[in-house]
Design an enzyme around this catalytic site. Structure first.
Site, PDB file in Angstrom:
ATOM      1  N   ASP A  86      29.569  46.039  41.189  1.00 31.90           N
ATOM      2  CA  ASP A  86      30.546  45.513  40.226  1.00 31.90           C
ATOM      3  C   ASP A  86      30.105  45.834  38.804  1.00 31.90           C
ATOM      4  O   ASP A  86      28.934  46.141  38.554  1.00 31.90           O
ATOM      5  CB  ASP A  86      30.731  43.998  40.411  1.00 31.90           C
ATOM      6  N   GLU A 107      27.139  40.754  40.884  1.00 30.28           N
ATOM      7  CA  GLU A 107      25.967  40.555  40.027  1.00 30.28           C
ATOM      8  C   GLU A 107      26.397  40.143  38.627  1.00 30.28           C
ATOM      9  O   GLU A 107      25.781  39.281  37.998  1.00 30.28           O
ATOM     10  CB  GLU A 107      25.127  41.839  39.972  1.00 30.28           C
TER      11      GLU A 107
HETATM   12 ZN   LIG Z   1      23.134  45.328  36.352  1.00 24.07          ZN
END
Ligand SMILES: [Zn+2]
Length: 455
Positions: A97, A159
């Site tokens: 992501d 993340e």
């Molecule tokens: Zn990163």
């Protein structure tokens, strides 16, 4: 089989269009987790990564994690490739992501079209963390059937959203991720041509400090003198945190030196320019700048409930609250640091004002093991790939999932690498990755996997 740097380099060169193509494709995919971690765009992004990993022999698939309430959440990519049950196992981590792009006009290029300018490839996610995915893909591709370690892969899908599913997901797949070495390709190098391992992260502990002197507000003309206002009392308490050299004076806090030794200190002029420090200010504290930023604790007042200057009037404020964010040395348990901080504020109540400390969150730091074989192999690989000695670097902030990963797999050697450099602009407009640096990162990881395979 021991491959030389030249052999690996030749393989990476031959495959370079495909390896860089991964970064280009990923930029076009717009995998912005902030637009919905369980969205169709994130599923497509995960499928893309799984597909690329299958291309290099990993039995990979996109799976949907569950949040703590059991609802479908992030799309993760997991996979494995076993070559020899007696060989070491390496877990490769990156995240698929990316950060959002709040304003495309702040970019000089289209954020979702990979654009090459000189040695840099621009686009959202180029360095954070499409480059990390390309490093793993490129290294496995270069080694091909010469791979001498067993591989496990975890490419995370949230993340940038704080990894809420991370711990439940890892725990649910504990055996699938169990490994001897974990390579986290989500950090970066000292410079595009100077390689680094990231050696430490500071932990953190945050608390609110309530200071009370009166039961209600009173007139400052009538009572000012024997009674101090809560803001002044709180400021006295805050001022005690640092001594006259600017060293933190809270007893019980650990401090350390840069992990693995300090090869190169940070440049004070660069640091001042980057932070916009006013010319008259003398940087505080003692020791190397690197130790002050990476391995010694620091305390920052991040909030203070005082009356705004506008519309202030002649009143002694009866009580106030300030919030302190403590950065904790990498090896110290943040709960121990929290206790030390609570104790300090309570014992130093100025003139017997009521001081009540409310602990908030505490997060672990992390320190690499500088002496283990995997670390030495990584440093040698970086040196061979870049043709120059690596420069270890720490991080003053935190990457919360790294200590979590280390906690869940205490025996694994965690190595933190990645394609970023000081001008990469991760999370900001005009994000980019150095193409020559990325190529060397791929060579370095292939060399490292090769060395680990013959350990
Ligand atoms: Zn990163």
């Amino acid at each position: 089989m021991i491959l030389t740097a030249d052999q690996i380099r030749a393989r990476v060169d031959a495959d370079w269009p495909q390896i860089l193509g991964v970064v280009e494709d990923r930029i076009a995919l717009r995998p912005i987790s902030a637009h919905g971690i369980n969205g169709e765009h994130m599923r497509k992004s995960a499928e893309y990564v799984a597909n690329k990993l299958r291309e290099v022999g990993v039995d990979a698939k996109a799976v949907q994690a569950r949040d703590k309430d059991g609802n479908p959440s992030a799309w993760e990519v997991i996979g494995s490739l076993e070559v020899n049950p007696n060989a070491p196992t390496v877990l490769l981590y990156a995240h698929h992501d990316v950060q959002p792009v709040p304003d495309e006009k702040e970019w000089d290029t289209a954020p979702f079209e990979a654009t090459l300018k000189g040695d840099r490839l621009y686009g959202r996610g180029a360095c954070d963390d499409a480059g990390g995915i390309a490093i793993h893909y490129g290294a496995l591709r270069a080694l091909g059937d010469q791979l001498g370690v067993n591989i496990k892969v975890f490419i995370e899908g949230e993340e940038e959203m704080g990894s809420a599913s991370f711990i439940p997901f890892i725990e649910a797949h504990h055996d699938e991720f169990d490994s001897d070495v974990i390579i986290v390709a989500d950090s970066g190098n000292w410079a595009p041509d100077v390689p680094s391992l990231t050696t430490s992260l500071r932990g953190n502990a945050t608390c609110d400090v309530h200071v009370k002197v009166l039961g209600h507000p009173v007139h400052s003309g009538q009572y000012g003198g024997p009674v101090l206002d809560a803001n002044t009392l709180a400021s006295m308490l805050i001022a005690k945190m640092y001594d006259e050299k600017g060293e933190l004076a809270i007893p019980g806090l650990m401090e350390g030196e840069p992990i693995g030794g300090l090869q190169r200190d940070l440049d004070e002029a660069d640091m001042r320019a980057a932070a916009g420090v006013v010319d008259s200010f003398t940087l505080v504290g003692t020791g190397s700048l690197a130790s002050r930023l990476w391995t010694k604790p620091s305390a920052t007042v991040i909030g203070f409930d005082a009356h705004p200057v506008k519309d202030s009037f002649n009143v002694i404020s009866p009580e106030t609250t300030f919030r302190v964010s403590l950065r904790v040395a990498p090896q110290q348990d943040p709960h121990v640091a929290m206790d030390a901080m609570v104790d300090f504020f309570e014992k130093n109540a100025p003139f017997g004002a009521e001081v009540h400390v409310e602990p908030l969150e505490a997060g672990m730091g992390w320190a690499m093991n500088p002496d283990c074989e995997a670390t030495q192999d990584a440093l040698t690989s970086l040196k061979e790939a870049f043709g120059i000695d690596p420069v270890n670097k720490g991080e003053g902030g935190s990457i919360p999932f790294i200590p979590e990963l280390q906690k869940i797999f205490p025996d694994a050697q965690v190595l933190v690498t990645g394609p970023e450099d000081p001008i990469s602009n991760a999370h900001s407009p005009n994000e980019s990755v150095s193409v020559s640096g990325l190529r060397k990162d791929v060579v370095a990881e292939a060399l490292l996997l090769d060395k680990l395979g013959r350990a």
